[in-house]
Design an enzyme around this catalytic site. Structure first.
Site, PDB file in Angstrom:
ATOM      1  N   HIS A   1      -1.381  10.661  -2.589  1.00 54.75           N
ATOM      2  CA  HIS A   1      -2.640   9.992  -2.685  1.00 54.75           C
ATOM      3  C   HIS A   1      -4.313   9.858  -2.618  1.00 54.75           C
ATOM      4  O   HIS A   1      -3.552  10.199  -1.262  1.00 54.75           O
ATOM      5  CB  HIS A   1      -2.020   8.449  -2.890  1.00 54.75           C
ATOM      6  CG  HIS A   1      -2.228   7.333  -3.333  1.00 54.75           C
ATOM      7  ND1 HIS A   1      -2.566   7.192  -4.609  1.00 54.75           N
ATOM      8  CD2 HIS A   1      -3.160   6.790  -2.785  1.00 54.75           C
ATOM      9  CE1 HIS A   1      -3.071   5.749  -4.624  1.00 54.75           C
ATOM     10  NE2 HIS A   1      -4.185   5.096  -3.122  1.00 54.75           N
TER      11      HIS A   1
ATOM     12  N   ASP B   1       2.621  -5.985  -7.721  1.00 56.53           N
ATOM     13  CA  ASP B   1       0.920  -5.216  -7.270  1.00 56.53           C
ATOM     14  C   ASP B   1      -0.066  -5.696  -8.011  1.00 56.53           C
ATOM     15  O   ASP B   1      -1.173  -6.213  -7.831  1.00 56.53           O
ATOM     16  CB  ASP B   1       0.699  -3.718  -6.974  1.00 56.53           C
ATOM     17  CG  ASP B   1      -0.224  -3.464  -6.985  1.00 56.53           C
ATOM     18  OD1 ASP B   1      -0.776  -3.140  -5.432  1.00 56.53           O
ATOM     19  OD2 ASP B   1      -1.314  -2.561  -7.773  1.00 56.53           O
TER      20      ASP B   1
ATOM     21  N   LYS C   1       3.382   1.441  -4.839  1.00 57.33           N
ATOM     22  CA  LYS C   1       3.614   2.503  -6.083  1.00 57.33           C
ATOM     23  C   LYS C   1       3.784   3.243  -5.902  1.00 57.33           C
ATOM     24  O   LYS C   1       4.362   3.975  -6.584  1.00 57.33           O
ATOM     25  CB  LYS C   1       1.949   2.370  -6.556  1.00 57.33           C
ATOM     26  CG  LYS C   1       0.783   0.800  -7.044  1.00 57.33           C
ATOM     27  CD  LYS C   1       0.006   0.569  -7.928  1.00 57.33           C
ATOM     28  CE  LYS C   1      -0.743   0.335  -7.001  1.00 57.33           C
ATOM     29  NZ  LYS C   1      -2.563   0.053  -6.764  1.00 57.33           N
TER      30      LYS C   1
ATOM     31  N   SER D   1      -0.139  -2.004  -1.184  1.00 56.12           N
ATOM     32  CA  SER D   1       0.349  -1.867  -2.681  1.00 56.12           C
ATOM     33  C   SER D   1      -0.132  -0.696  -2.893  1.00 56.12           C
ATOM     34  O   SER D   1       0.501  -0.530  -3.403  1.00 56.12           O
ATOM     35  CB  SER D   1      -1.584  -2.591  -3.140  1.00 56.12           C
ATOM     36  OG  SER D   1      -2.605  -2.216  -4.137  1.00 56.12           O
TER      37      SER D   1
ATOM     38  N   ARG E   1      -6.248 -11.428  -6.495  1.00 59.57           N
ATOM     39  CA  ARG E   1      -7.805 -10.473  -5.435  1.00 59.57           C
ATOM     40  C   ARG E   1      -8.428 -10.077  -5.501  1.00 59.57           C
ATOM     41  O   ARG E   1      -9.599 -10.966  -5.190  1.00 59.57           O
ATOM     42  CB  ARG E   1      -5.936  -9.171  -4.452  1.00 59.57           C
ATOM     43  CG  ARG E   1      -5.627  -9.946  -3.088  1.00 59.57           C
ATOM     44  CD  ARG E   1      -4.022  -9.011  -3.029  1.00 59.57           C
ATOM     45  NE  ARG E   1      -5.125  -7.627  -2.092  1.00 59.57           N
ATOM     46  CZ  ARG E   1      -5.204  -6.346  -1.535  1.00 59.57           C
ATOM     47  NH1 ARG E   1      -5.032  -5.539  -3.035  1.00 59.57           N
ATOM     48  NH2 ARG E   1      -5.682  -5.891  -1.228  1.00 59.57           N
TER      49      ARG E   1
END
Ligand code: URA
Ligand code: CA
Length: 432
Positions: free
Chosen positions: A82, A161, A187, A183, A168
């Protein structure tokens, strides 16, 4: 349990219990806790932070809020990667087939991009016929047989999320390290990763503007991984300038093809090796990092990664002939050179501004509903630290319109040339 007591506890610097964390996530997703209480708690977390155990429990509760992907039908360890995001980030297009060519199972769920340029799926869709639509069984079969597949978002992963991030975003608590870390990690875990290699970007073109914050975010995510039993390591990179030379979907596919042929930009290659060697190690395909890296270099030189890319594209409906003939990828109608106004050394190539320029050309989306122009974008000819002569081309603009005034304005703001400037160091640090 009352939500107001949890809010005041965190407001005063207390530590939330696992039960309180679950009460919050379940109540918020279930609709019994209203937005105003959730935003008050998010703000309290922003100011008071969370300890490692709280962050790990928050991540687990978020994973449990929705569906998870079951990859148990794929033998071996599933390693995911990621990035917190860069401009012209062509990494996945090269990294995925490269590690797959060494037998690492790449079972990737990917999204479409918002902002700067497209996401991995948008980029791959510049190849005519390529599709991420397939059944779960086809996905698993491709990964078992050829070690690589990319599928679009399936199921309702981490609804907590989706809801919390949207909240947010409009209530001023996006920039909270525990909230960002949980978050992202929730995922990846929900998508079935056994081990995770992270790239945490910093600088103008990134979420984290400075290296100190990037290191804190990386350490937090690595700690979450430890707590929830997923091996995790992170590479901190400097995104002050775009990665590689190409920014834009088909342009990046072309850059990826060049790189898979063993050419390509050195910064992109270096990053691919850094991330890839950690993926190979986590997957148990190498004894140690230098061994993993050597295998990756060989797979690139011997053309194994290139062949793997062609197989992957063909498996998902794309025309593999295009990979051998990248001039057949979508092409913009107009090309304009952007020339240096003086001689010297390139000192600044602001990634965020260049990313916005590419977006104005249609290479990225401003809103989720926008469509993407696969052909357009920018190709740099110089990077920070390179010498340039007055009148020499700094970059080429690939446009489908002749009206590029706004693009030129952005580019002028993004580039500066001085007498001397150092080359940038892309890889800043490793956290493991
Ligand atoms: N990216 C995410 O996925 N979540 C955040 O909170 C911030 C960036
Ligand atoms: Ca690039």
């Amino acid at each position: 349990m009352r939500m107001v007591d949890i809010i005041t506890k965190k407001r005063d610097g207390g530590v939330m219990s696992p039960e309180e964390i679950r009460f919050f996530i379940e109540g918020y997703v279930g609709g019994t806790i209203p937005d105003y209480q959730a935003s008050a708690l998010a703000m309290a977390i922003y100011f008071r932070d969370m300890n490692d155990a709280e962050i790990a429990e928050l991540t687990r509760a978020m994973v449990d809020s929705g569906d998870t992907v079951d990859l148990s039908a794929i033998a071996g360890k599933k390693v995911d990667k990621h990035s917190t995001g860069g401009v012209g980030d062509t990494t996945t297009l090269v990294l995925a087939p490269l590690v797959a060519s060494l037998g690492v199972k790449v079972a990737k769920m990917s999204g479409r991009g918002l902002g700067f340029t497209g996401g991995t799926i948008d980029k791959l869709e510049s190849i005519p016929g390529f599709s991420v639509e397939m059944s779960g069984k086809q996905f698993i079969d491709h990964v078992n047989h050829d070690h690589i597949a990319v599928i679009g978002q399936t199921g309702d992963l981490v609804p907590a999320d989706k809801k919390l991030y949207a909240l947010r975003d409009v209530s001023g608590s996006v920039e909270s390290i525990p909230l960002i870390a949980s978050s992202i990690m929730s995922k990846k875990i929900a998508a079935g990763a056994d081990a995770i290699v992270l790239e945490v970007t910093c600088g103008d073109g990134a979420f984290m503007k400075n290296e100190r914050d990037a290191i804190r975010l990386a350490k937090t995510m690595v700690q979450i991984g430890k707590h929830v039993g997923r091996e995790t390591s992170a590479v901190i990179t400097d995104m002050a300038q775009p990665l590689g030379y190409a920014i834009g979907n088909a342009l990046e596919v072309k850059e990826a093809i060049e790189t898979l042929k063993g050419n390509g930009p050195s910064d992109l290659k270096e990053l691919v090796y850094e991330l890839g060697s950690r993926m190979v190690l986590f997957a148990g395909k190498a004894e140690h990092l230098p061994d993993a890296r050597k295998q990756l270099e060989q797979a690139l030189v011997q053309g194994k990664a290139y062949e793997k890319f062609k197989q992957f594209i063909a498996n998902q409906g794309g025309d593999p002939q295009i990979i051998d003939n990248p001039e057949r990828l979508p092409k913009a109608q107009h090309q304009f050179e952007f020339r240096a106004s003086s001689s010297g050394v390139v000192a600044q190539l602001k990634a965020d501004q260049i990313g916005l320029a590419a977006m104005l050309l249609g290479a990225g989306r401003a809103t989720k509903e926008d469509s993407i122009n696969h052909a357009t974008g920018i190709v740099l000819h110089k990077k920070i630290g390179d010498k340039v002569k007055e009148g020499e081309s700094l970059l080429t603009i690939h446009a489908d319109t002749e009206d590029i005034d706004q693009v030129l304005e952005k580019l002028e703001q993004s580039i500066s040339i001085t007498e001397r400037a150092e080359q940038l160091k892309l890889i800043r640090r490793i956290i493991s």
